[in-house]
Motif scaffolding. Structure first.
Motif, short mmCIF file in Angstrom:
data_model
loop_
_atom_site.label_atom_id
_atom_site.label_comp_id
_atom_site.label_asym_id
_atom_site.label_seq_id
_atom_site.Cartn_x
_atom_site.Cartn_y
_atom_site.Cartn_z
N LEU A 203 0.83 -1.21 0.00
CA LEU A 203 0.00 0.00 0.00
C LEU A 203 0.86 1.26 0.00
N ASP A 204 1.97 1.24 0.71
CA ASP A 204 2.88 2.40 0.70
C ASP A 204 3.39 2.64 -0.72
N ILE A 205 3.77 1.57 -1.39
CA ILE A 205 4.25 1.70 -2.76
C ILE A 205 3.13 2.17 -3.68
N ALA A 206 1.93 1.62 -3.48
CA ALA A 206 0.79 2.00 -4.32
C ALA A 206 0.45 3.48 -4.14
N ARG A 207 0.48 3.97 -2.91
CA ARG A 207 0.19 5.39 -2.66
C ARG A 207 1.21 6.28 -3.36
N ALA A 208 2.47 5.89 -3.26
CA ALA A 208 3.51 6.68 -3.92
C ALA A 208 3.32 6.68 -5.43
N ALA A 209 3.00 5.51 -5.99
CA ALA A 209 2.79 5.41 -7.44
C ALA A 209 1.61 6.26 -7.88
N CYS A 210 0.52 6.18 -7.14
CA CYS A 210 -0.66 6.93 -7.51
C CYS A 210 -0.40 8.43 -7.45
N ALA A 211 0.27 8.88 -6.41
CA ALA A 211 0.56 10.31 -6.28
C ALA A 211 1.43 10.80 -7.44
N LEU A 212 2.43 10.01 -7.79
CA LEU A 212 3.34 10.41 -8.86
C LEU A 212 2.64 10.37 -10.22
N PHE A 213 1.81 9.36 -10.46
CA PHE A 213 1.09 9.29 -11.72
C PHE A 213 0.16 10.48 -11.88
N ALA A 214 -0.53 10.84 -10.79
CA ALA A 214 -1.45 11.97 -10.86
C ALA A 214 -0.70 13.28 -11.08
N GLU A 215 0.50 13.37 -10.54
CA GLU A 215 1.28 14.60 -10.65
C GLU A 215 2.06 14.70 -11.95
N ARG A 216 2.71 13.60 -12.34
CA ARG A 216 3.62 13.63 -13.48
C ARG A 216 3.14 12.84 -14.69
N GLY A 217 2.17 11.93 -14.46
CA GLY A 217 1.78 11.01 -15.51
C GLY A 217 2.69 9.80 -15.52
N GLU B 168 -10.87 14.54 -1.32
CA GLU B 168 -9.47 14.57 -1.75
C GLU B 168 -9.08 13.25 -2.39
N ALA B 169 -9.55 12.14 -1.79
CA ALA B 169 -9.25 10.83 -2.35
C ALA B 169 -9.82 10.69 -3.75
N LEU B 170 -11.04 11.20 -3.96
CA LEU B 170 -11.62 11.12 -5.29
C LEU B 170 -10.89 12.00 -6.29
N ARG B 171 -10.36 13.11 -5.84
CA ARG B 171 -9.56 13.95 -6.74
C ARG B 171 -8.31 13.20 -7.21
N TRP B 172 -7.72 12.43 -6.29
CA TRP B 172 -6.57 11.61 -6.70
C TRP B 172 -7.03 10.55 -7.70
N THR B 173 -8.20 9.98 -7.46
CA THR B 173 -8.73 8.99 -8.39
C THR B 173 -8.94 9.59 -9.77
N ARG B 174 -9.46 10.82 -9.79
CA ARG B 174 -9.65 11.51 -11.07
C ARG B 174 -8.33 11.64 -11.83
N GLY B 175 -7.29 12.04 -11.13
CA GLY B 175 -5.99 12.17 -11.77
C GLY B 175 -5.47 10.85 -12.29
N LEU B 176 -5.68 9.79 -11.51
CA LEU B 176 -5.20 8.48 -11.93
C LEU B 176 -5.95 7.97 -13.16
N LEU B 177 -7.27 8.13 -13.17
CA LEU B 177 -8.05 7.65 -14.31
C LEU B 177 -7.79 8.49 -15.56
N ARG B 178 -7.52 9.76 -15.38
CA ARG B 178 -7.15 10.57 -16.54
C ARG B 178 -5.82 10.11 -17.11
N ALA B 179 -4.90 9.76 -16.23
CA ALA B 179 -3.62 9.24 -16.70
C ALA B 179 -3.81 7.92 -17.42
N ALA B 180 -4.73 7.09 -16.94
CA ALA B 180 -4.98 5.79 -17.55
C ALA B 180 -5.54 5.92 -18.96
N ALA B 181 -6.22 7.03 -19.24
CA ALA B 181 -6.83 7.22 -20.56
C ALA B 181 -5.79 7.22 -21.67
N SER B 182 -4.58 7.62 -21.35
CA SER B 182 -3.53 7.68 -22.38
C SER B 182 -2.41 6.67 -22.13
#
Length: 218
Positions: free
Chosen positions: A28-42, A117-131
């Motif tokens: 979960l620690d790794i997953a949180r870090a990955a999600c945060a970075l994907f939402a921020e940087r893609g 806030e959690a859903l905002r992170w989800t939004r970023g992650l799913l937007r990244a997944a689109a591409s």
């Protein structure tokens, strides 16, 4: 960097050992870090090394648990499904199944300030997944697994006389209602509450997808 807790669309087996709990916590620690970075940087702007550093683990530890950087978000995405099924597992089979499903959707997707806030992170992650096909494949895989694990939960609620086909169709419809709601919300700009929110979209989708299912008709 704040730690996200994305939602997505069977709780696991019984109590876990200390080793299993530590392993799950590290994942979960790794997953949180990955999600945060994907939402921020893609995904393209993020490496496995970046994720390991963000999680405070060695790169070899990252690859002990995940095959790729995209796979690393799966534990967080799966948690939403676990919470949704736990609500259904706790439900009374004597209650009307449609009401049980709708209430579980409301509880799972109705959020307070922390949940927004959690859903905002989800939004970023799913937007990244689109591409990113690999990230999108993880999202679909998590939803497919969630659907399969939902079948026995719904079978218990539907009762021993339920047609297995109807149970499978309901599991697919319920899973897709939440998945589609989150994807549609993530692609737009609506708030996490009110009209156009995940809970609003999911309830509307559930109604339309299950309108003719015998298990939910009076």
């Amino acid at each position: 960097m704040k730690s996200p807790r994305p939602y997505t669309p069977a709780t696991g087996p019984g109590p876990k050992s200390l080793t299993e709990r530590r392993k799950a916590a590290t994942q979960l620690d790794i997953a949180r870090a990955a999600c945060a970075l994907f939402a921020e940087r893609g995904p393209d702007g993020t490496t496995a090394e970046d994720i390991a550093l963000g999680a405070g683990v060695a790169l070899r530890t990252f690859y002990r648990y995940f095959r790729s950087k995209q796979d690393a978000v799966a534990p967080l995405l799966a948690r939403g499904g676990d919470e949704w099924r736990a609500l259904l597992e706790a439900a009374d089979p004597a209650e009307p199944l449609r009401e049980v499903l709708e209430e579980a959707v409301r509880q799972a997707l109705t959020v307070g300030p922390e949940g927004e806030e959690a859903l905002r992170w989800t939004r970023g992650l799913l937007r990244a997944a689109a591409s990113d096909p690999a990230l999108r494949a993880v999202w679909y895989r998590v939803n497919q697994d969630s659907e399969e694990r939902l079948v026995p939960v719904l079978a218990r609620l539907a009762g021993p006389g339920a047609d297995p086909l109807d149970v499978r169709l309901l599991a697919a419809a319920a899973t897709d209602a939440i998945r589609i709601a989150l994807e549609l919300w993530a692609a737009g700009e609506d708030d996490a509450t009110g009209p156009g929110s995940p809970v609003d979209l999911a309830l509307r989708a559930l109604t339309r997808l299950t309108a003719s299912l015998p298990l939910l008709t009076p």
